[in-house]
Structures are given as C-alpha cells and as structure tokens.
Design a protein around this motif. Structure first.
Motif, PDB file in Angstrom:
ATOM      1  N   ASN A  46      -2.607 -40.603 -24.431  1.00  0.00           N
ATOM      2  CA  ASN A  46      -2.749 -39.098 -24.875  1.00  0.00           C
ATOM      3  C   ASN A  46      -3.348 -39.687 -26.432  1.00  0.00           C
ATOM      4  OD1 ASN A  46      -2.179 -36.641 -23.881  1.00  0.00           O
ATOM      5  ND2 ASN A  46      -0.565 -37.453 -23.161  1.00  0.00           N
ATOM      6  N   LYS A  47      -2.809 -40.526 -26.958  1.00  0.00           N
ATOM      7  CA  LYS A  47      -3.266 -41.196 -28.465  1.00  0.00           C
ATOM      8  C   LYS A  47      -4.678 -41.628 -28.546  1.00  0.00           C
ATOM      9  CE  LYS A  47       1.455 -42.737 -29.705  1.00  0.00           C
ATOM     10  NZ  LYS A  47       2.305 -44.060 -30.002  1.00  0.00           N
ATOM     11  N   VAL A  48      -5.133 -42.201 -27.419  1.00  0.00           N
ATOM     12  CA  VAL A  48      -6.537 -42.734 -27.379  1.00  0.00           C
ATOM     13  C   VAL A  48      -7.364 -41.319 -27.362  1.00  0.00           C
ATOM     14  CG1 VAL A  48      -8.308 -43.727 -25.853  1.00  0.00           C
ATOM     15  CG2 VAL A  48      -6.190 -44.752 -26.307  1.00  0.00           C
ATOM     16  N   PHE A  49      -7.017 -40.202 -26.573  1.00  0.00           N
ATOM     17  CA  PHE A  49      -7.848 -39.116 -26.601  1.00  0.00           C
ATOM     18  C   PHE A  49      -7.732 -38.357 -27.862  1.00  0.00           C
ATOM     19  CE2 PHE A  49      -8.857 -34.764 -25.406  1.00  0.00           C
ATOM     20  CZ  PHE A  49      -9.837 -34.960 -24.240  1.00  0.00           C
ATOM     21  N   ASN A 109      -7.712 -30.363 -26.374  1.00  0.00           N
ATOM     22  CA  ASN A 109      -7.648 -30.784 -25.108  1.00  0.00           C
ATOM     23  C   ASN A 109      -8.952 -31.195 -24.204  1.00  0.00           C
ATOM     24  OD1 ASN A 109      -4.620 -30.771 -24.665  1.00  0.00           O
ATOM     25  ND2 ASN A 109      -4.792 -28.674 -24.645  1.00  0.00           N
ATOM     26  N   GLN A 110      -9.991 -31.164 -25.165  1.00  0.00           N
ATOM     27  CA  GLN A 110     -11.386 -31.419 -24.795  1.00  0.00           C
ATOM     28  C   GLN A 110     -11.992 -32.317 -25.738  1.00  0.00           C
ATOM     29  OE1 GLN A 110     -13.783 -28.419 -22.883  1.00  0.00           O
ATOM     30  NE2 GLN A 110     -15.189 -28.746 -24.583  1.00  0.00           N
ATOM     31  N   MET A 111     -12.826 -33.321 -25.126  1.00  0.00           N
ATOM     32  CA  MET A 111     -13.541 -34.176 -25.934  1.00  0.00           C
ATOM     33  C   MET A 111     -15.223 -33.632 -25.618  1.00  0.00           C
ATOM     34  SD  MET A 111     -14.130 -38.196 -25.174  1.00  0.00           S
ATOM     35  CE  MET A 111     -12.444 -38.515 -25.134  1.00  0.00           C
ATOM     36  N   THR A 131     -15.311 -41.059 -12.867  1.00  0.00           N
ATOM     37  CA  THR A 131     -14.013 -41.459 -12.752  1.00  0.00           C
ATOM     38  C   THR A 131     -13.193 -40.602 -13.347  1.00  0.00           C
ATOM     39  OG1 THR A 131     -14.529 -43.578 -12.764  1.00  0.00           O
ATOM     40  CG2 THR A 131     -12.182 -43.276 -13.400  1.00  0.00           C
ATOM     41  N   LEU A 132     -13.491 -40.137 -14.408  1.00  0.00           N
ATOM     42  CA  LEU A 132     -12.663 -39.045 -15.291  1.00  0.00           C
ATOM     43  C   LEU A 132     -12.889 -37.570 -15.145  1.00  0.00           C
ATOM     44  CD1 LEU A 132     -12.963 -40.950 -18.752  1.00  0.00           C
ATOM     45  CD2 LEU A 132     -11.393 -41.162 -17.074  1.00  0.00           C
ATOM     46  N   GLU A 133     -13.871 -37.241 -14.169  1.00  0.00           N
ATOM     47  CA  GLU A 133     -13.741 -35.772 -13.585  1.00  0.00           C
ATOM     48  C   GLU A 133     -14.532 -35.053 -14.771  1.00  0.00           C
ATOM     49  OE1 GLU A 133     -10.528 -34.406 -11.571  1.00  0.00           O
ATOM     50  OE2 GLU A 133      -9.872 -36.118 -11.391  1.00  0.00           O
ATOM     51  N   SER A 134     -15.694 -35.406 -15.250  1.00  0.00           N
ATOM     52  CA  SER A 134     -16.379 -34.632 -16.387  1.00  0.00           C
ATOM     53  C   SER A 134     -17.005 -33.353 -15.791  1.00  0.00           C
ATOM     54  CB  SER A 134     -17.202 -35.706 -16.990  1.00  0.00           C
ATOM     55  OG  SER A 134     -18.025 -34.914 -17.920  1.00  0.00           O
ATOM     56  N   PRO A 135     -16.609 -32.331 -16.580  1.00  0.00           N
ATOM     57  CA  PRO A 135     -17.112 -31.161 -15.809  1.00  0.00           C
ATOM     58  C   PRO A 135     -18.429 -30.732 -15.933  1.00  0.00           C
ATOM     59  CG  PRO A 135     -15.624 -30.840 -17.851  1.00  0.00           C
ATOM     60  CD  PRO A 135     -15.589 -32.152 -17.586  1.00  0.00           C
ATOM     61  N   THR A 187     -12.059 -33.746 -20.471  1.00  0.00           N
ATOM     62  CA  THR A 187     -10.728 -33.176 -20.562  1.00  0.00           C
ATOM     63  C   THR A 187      -9.447 -34.068 -20.670  1.00  0.00           C
ATOM     64  OG1 THR A 187     -10.219 -32.791 -18.260  1.00  0.00           O
ATOM     65  CG2 THR A 187     -11.671 -30.855 -19.316  1.00  0.00           C
ATOM     66  N   ARG A 188      -8.900 -33.690 -21.314  1.00  0.00           N
ATOM     67  CA  ARG A 188      -7.370 -34.479 -21.563  1.00  0.00           C
ATOM     68  C   ARG A 188      -6.704 -34.566 -20.288  1.00  0.00           C
ATOM     69  NH1 ARG A 188      -3.996 -35.667 -26.049  1.00  0.00           N
ATOM     70  NH2 ARG A 188      -5.185 -33.978 -27.267  1.00  0.00           N
ATOM     71  N   ASP A 189      -6.398 -33.860 -19.372  1.00  0.00           N
ATOM     72  CA  ASP A 189      -5.371 -34.038 -18.428  1.00  0.00           C
ATOM     73  C   ASP A 189      -6.316 -35.157 -17.198  1.00  0.00           C
ATOM     74  OD1 ASP A 189      -3.717 -32.247 -19.269  1.00  0.00           O
ATOM     75  OD2 ASP A 189      -4.300 -30.503 -17.926  1.00  0.00           O
TER      76      ASP A 189
END
Length: 256
Positions: A64-67, A77-79, A107-111, A117-119
């Motif tokens: 979470n700190k990285v995000f 909650n979004q990059m 891997t990170l399920e990019s929409p 997304t954070r989650d």
C-alpha cells in the motif's frame, strides 16, 4: 559466469544441483533450460526462493505504501498513466520496448492501458511475495521466460490493446505490440526467422495487404513464429492456419 551461475541468477533457483540437472537435460542450452524450469516449477514459488518471506499483513502494508507513491491525487485507489510511467521507470522498465510492462498489466489485472487499481496491485504482488521495486522487477524478468505464462500474456495483450468497440487491431498497432512482446527475440536474431520476416517484411511493409489483425490471427501467430523457416515450405495446406499465414508462405516462396 558459468551456465549454472547464470541459470541460478535468472531463475532465482537456489539449488545448484537442480540447476545443473535442468541444464544437462537441455543439452547445455541455457535458454531452453530456463524455459523448462519455468514450465515445471511454480513461477511464484521460484520467485519466492530468492526473496525474504514476509508475513501477509506486513506485505499488504508495504505494498500500500508503494502504491501511494504513484496513486492519483483525485483517486488514491488508482494509478493513472503518469503514475504508471513513474512506476515503470523505478522498475527499470520501458513500456515502449519491454515486454515486462505487458506482463505487469496481465499480472496486476490492469483494466485499461496505463491504469492499475490498488486492490489488484496489492493482492497480486502479495501473492508472489514481491513488496519492493527490486523484487517486482526480478519477478517480471523471470516471468518472461515462462512459455506457458507468456501464452496467456500474449492472448491478454491483444484484448488489452484493442480500442473500445473494436474486434481487430490496426496493423500498425499489432506490429508495435509484436515488437514489444518479441523484443528480446529480435535482439538475439543473427539471421532472418519466421517471426522477423513475417512481422517486418510481410505485415509491417504492407505486402500482406492487411489493414487489421484478427484475434485468431494474433493468437495463432505465436505458434506460427515457432516454426523454423525451412519447414514452412512444407507446411500443409490442409492445416487450420488463418489465411494470413498461408499468404505469408506464398509470399515467402513467391507462389502464385
């Protein structure tokens, strides 16, 4: 550096005897040994062998700190694309050239392109125990040697690159995407291959006559590229290849 040392450095395998066994079974070919290793070992587990195991709660806190460092101010909650570029820069990844960027999106399920997304970011990096830039970069670098995973990434990439409402990729977009996915292969080419001639001399040049690439053509291209050039002359006309591949063989051997 010996093949064994290179194998262990790339895969994160900590067992020297196991590394030697894979190299021996692969006839001394390092790339083949690495590919076989990833096809028989759990890629997440193999990545974890070289990373310090971190308790789940601590991993989530660190991720979470990285995000937070790259998150949008308006939506924490979004990059967005700017944050993603900064993130990839810190990982040593060039999204215009490196397939690791596409592996990360998968891997990170990019929409959508350039968005995380954070989650999904926290959940998926925690799964492979990667909580910092070094571990993330190592995981992505290792993952591109896993042929089974890359089959999935390749299929994902087509849909990921499609414009909304479209069912085919424009030729220029398909060529650009192929060049990213096979960037490492292009770098190692010492003589023309099925892949290089198909992409550069047939499709990119406009000689295929295609303006767009379908999902079937895209998905079949990965298997088609694995066929050595000399074997294409004897490719069965009854095989279930897309017409684009048949046209390429005709182009290659100047058939009418």
């Amino acid at each position: 550096m010996s093949n064994t040392d290179q194998f262990m450095q790339i895969t994160g395998c900590m067992n020297r005897d196991l590394a030697r066994r894979y190299i021996r079974k692969s006839g001394g070919f390092l790339d083949l040994a690495i590919d076989n290793y990833y096809n028989h070992e759990n890629p997440a587990a193999s990545s974890g062998t070289s990373m310090k195991q971190i308790p789940q709660r601590q991993a989530v806190e660190e991720l979470n700190k990285v995000f937070d460092r790259y998150a949008e101010h308006a939506n924490p909650n979004q990059m967005d694309i700017d944050g993603t570029i900064a993130y990839f820069t810190d990982l040593g990844i060039d999204p215009e050239k490196d397939v690791e960027a596409i592996i990360a999106a998968y891997t990170l399920e990019s929409p959508s392109t350039g968005v995380f997304t954070r989650d999904a970011f926290v959940k998926n990096w925690a799964k492979v125990n990667a909580t910092n830039a070094e571990d993330m970069s190592r995981y992505l670098h290792q993952a591109k040697h896993n042929s089974k995973l890359m089959d999935l990434v390749n299929k994902f990439a087509f849909k990921y690159a499609l414009e909304e409402g479209k069912r085919k990729l424009a030729v220029e977009d398909a060529v650009a995407l192929w060049r990213v996915i096979y960037n490492d292969d292009f770098a190692k080419i010492q003589e023309p291959s099925t892949m290089s001639i198909f992409i550069n001399d047939f499709v990119a040049s406009g000689k295929s006559g295609k303006e767009s690439i379908s999902m079937d053509e895209w998905n079949m291209s990965r298997l088609f590229f694995s066929i050595p050039l000399p074997e294409l002359e004897h490719l069965s006309e009854d095989a279930a290849w897309p017409v684009l591949m048949d046209d390429f063989v005709d182009f290659l051997y100047q058939r009418e």
